[in-house]
Enzyme design. Sequence first.
Site, PDB file in Angstrom:
ATOM      1  N   GLU A  79       0.807  -1.206   0.031  1.00  0.00           N
ATOM      2  CA  GLU A  79       0.085  -0.056   0.024  1.00  0.00           C
ATOM      3  C   GLU A  79       0.914   1.191  -0.093  1.00  0.00           C
ATOM      4  OE1 GLU A  79      -2.406   0.315   3.717  1.00  0.00           O
ATOM      5  OE2 GLU A  79      -3.752   1.848   2.658  1.00  0.00           O
ATOM      6  N   LYS A 160      -9.981   0.715  -2.362  1.00  0.00           N
ATOM      7  CA  LYS A 160     -10.175   0.438  -0.980  1.00  0.00           C
ATOM      8  C   LYS A 160     -11.649   0.708  -0.619  1.00  0.00           C
ATOM      9  CE  LYS A 160      -7.965   1.438   3.553  1.00  0.00           C
ATOM     10  NZ  LYS A 160      -6.870   2.070   4.065  1.00  0.00           N
ATOM     11  N   CYS A 201      -5.763  -3.065   2.934  1.00  0.00           N
ATOM     12  CA  CYS A 201      -5.833  -2.704   4.414  1.00  0.00           C
ATOM     13  C   CYS A 201      -6.565  -2.929   5.377  1.00  0.00           C
ATOM     14  CB  CYS A 201      -5.130  -1.350   4.708  1.00  0.00           C
ATOM     15  SG  CYS A 201      -4.154  -0.902   5.956  1.00  0.00           S
TER      16      CYS A 201
END
Lengths: 304, 304
Positions: A79, A160, A201
């Site tokens: 990331e 995301k 994440c």
Amino acid sequence: MLFMRRPSGTVAPGAFFPFQKYRMSTAPSFKPFKLALIQLGSIGPDKSANLKRAYEMVLKVAGGDGSAGSKPSLVVLPECFNSPYGRVSKYAETIGFTKADDIEVQTCQSESVRMLSSAAKEANIWLVGGSIPERDADNKFYKTCTVYSPTGALVAMHRKVHLFDIDIPGKITLKESKMISGGSSMNFFDTEFARIGLGICHDVRFPELAMISARRGCHMLIYPGAFNLTTGPLHWSLLQRARAVDNQVFFAMCSPARDMSARYHAWGHSMVVDPFGKILAEAEEGQGVVQVSIGEGAPCMCDY
Amino acid sequence: MLFMRRPSGTVAPGAFFPFQKYRMSTAPSFKPFKLALIQLGSIGPDKSANLKRAYEMVLKVAGGDGSAGSKPSLVVLPECFNSPYGRVSKYAETIGFTKADDIEVQTCQSESVRMLSSAAKEANIWLVGGSIPERDADNKFYKTCTVYSPTGALVAMHRKVHLFDIDIPGKITLKESKMISGGSSMNFFDTEFARIGLGICHDVRFPELAMISARRGCHMLIYPGAFNLTTGPLHWSLLQRARAVDNQVFFAMCSPARDMSARYHAWGHSMVVDPFGKILAEAEEGQGVVQVSIGEGAPCMCDY
């Protein structure tokens, strides 16, 4: 290698899968393969320098170590590999499409996308391009993962979905939702060795995404991610092991290296977990590469 | 004590909740409370002796240790506390009802139910009665958890939904599905301090049950369970910590003590986990009692 305990249930087809060709397709048969996670360090304010270093690392890792069969089939970047964490508007690039197969990558406005495509092609590997800040046509920002085949084709994208808002007084305060929008799709891609699902994440804290990916036939889930010095020791390995065991999949997260001179202190510890919840390999906090044979010699996945 | 990250989404009301009065009700406000798990040992073939020892232990634990405020509000017995693991047909009892509030417990055919009701009433505590083998009117067998209020009322029942079939050559082979049927409902109960969801052992491997309980407002989930020397070290704590963190609930599992002279070797290690995934208390393998204050002094549950 068997995956026996696939949770039952169905997922309605539809808009949740923007990549039409995968929507209801059968996953490829799983074959053992070699995976490398690049825990990239020294990600500074100079994007060109970050991209150059990422490019060189991909080619270096894809060269293998010279021993027969050591070359990875799939390489993963972390990331925020092209710019500092949290600096979205300054570094955002226009990718300009959301369907992967229709475009000529080298005409893409995004220099990061062009570099990643070139790296995958030159190295002749599948490449999960960590995440980059993206700006869409409506001037909304996203944190976006792009994936490339060994021919350099862009084969999948994931924005995301779950944004990271945290406020632990005296420890860490961050409101990602003030900076970016959340994606609204889940995404995976097919290789000749496995179907691989994507997340970024904080997505790992929401088990539904991994459950849906597994039920869609994914053998492995890969989430570029950057936990921090508060959340890392609490939950970095727990969540990966839980997703792996619950869904009977391999699971990996690839973090940037820790840089205490940066504003955001990444946890590091890039990791690969097997469907038993066993940690197959784990980096420390500095720059490094995690290399693992996935599914080679692993025991049969029994229902327990 | 706040529970902030309750997963979004809804669960359709209906037959999944046989206890009508809870179907769409609002959960009580959470208040800190004291919990005790009895990791009962020496569970032999003499059911009367097992029941007598369980009864005496509940009363002893409910007596507290003499210090002010030490008495638990809720006491938990383990899976298979009244008979050896796997001996279902020999030990099964007819409970004869599936809705808790309608019956006079002391007229129940099941001696285990009568004992548990008496123990809860005499000790003036909420009691989760581990599990007992149950035979229904159709001569089908279940593994059943019953729960009692401090007045001795039967307030909830849970029949183990997910049955434990395992075959690891050279390690452990067991086919619970040959012996018993799976339950088809999920269940919880309300106390004056919390809403508490139920499961039994292998149910913990199926995250949906815990997710639904949490979305129904449960603050804590309690699963009597007996992992073994193969599955215990692999996943006993991992699964409890995952359920706790993913659903932002307290989680506890209560095991029988390990008895290497028995046919089934329970893992022990009865455990209580907080919504951070932190293990608040854990037994070793022998007989013992885990006592924990739930929610007292715990930090605010923030969204990370």
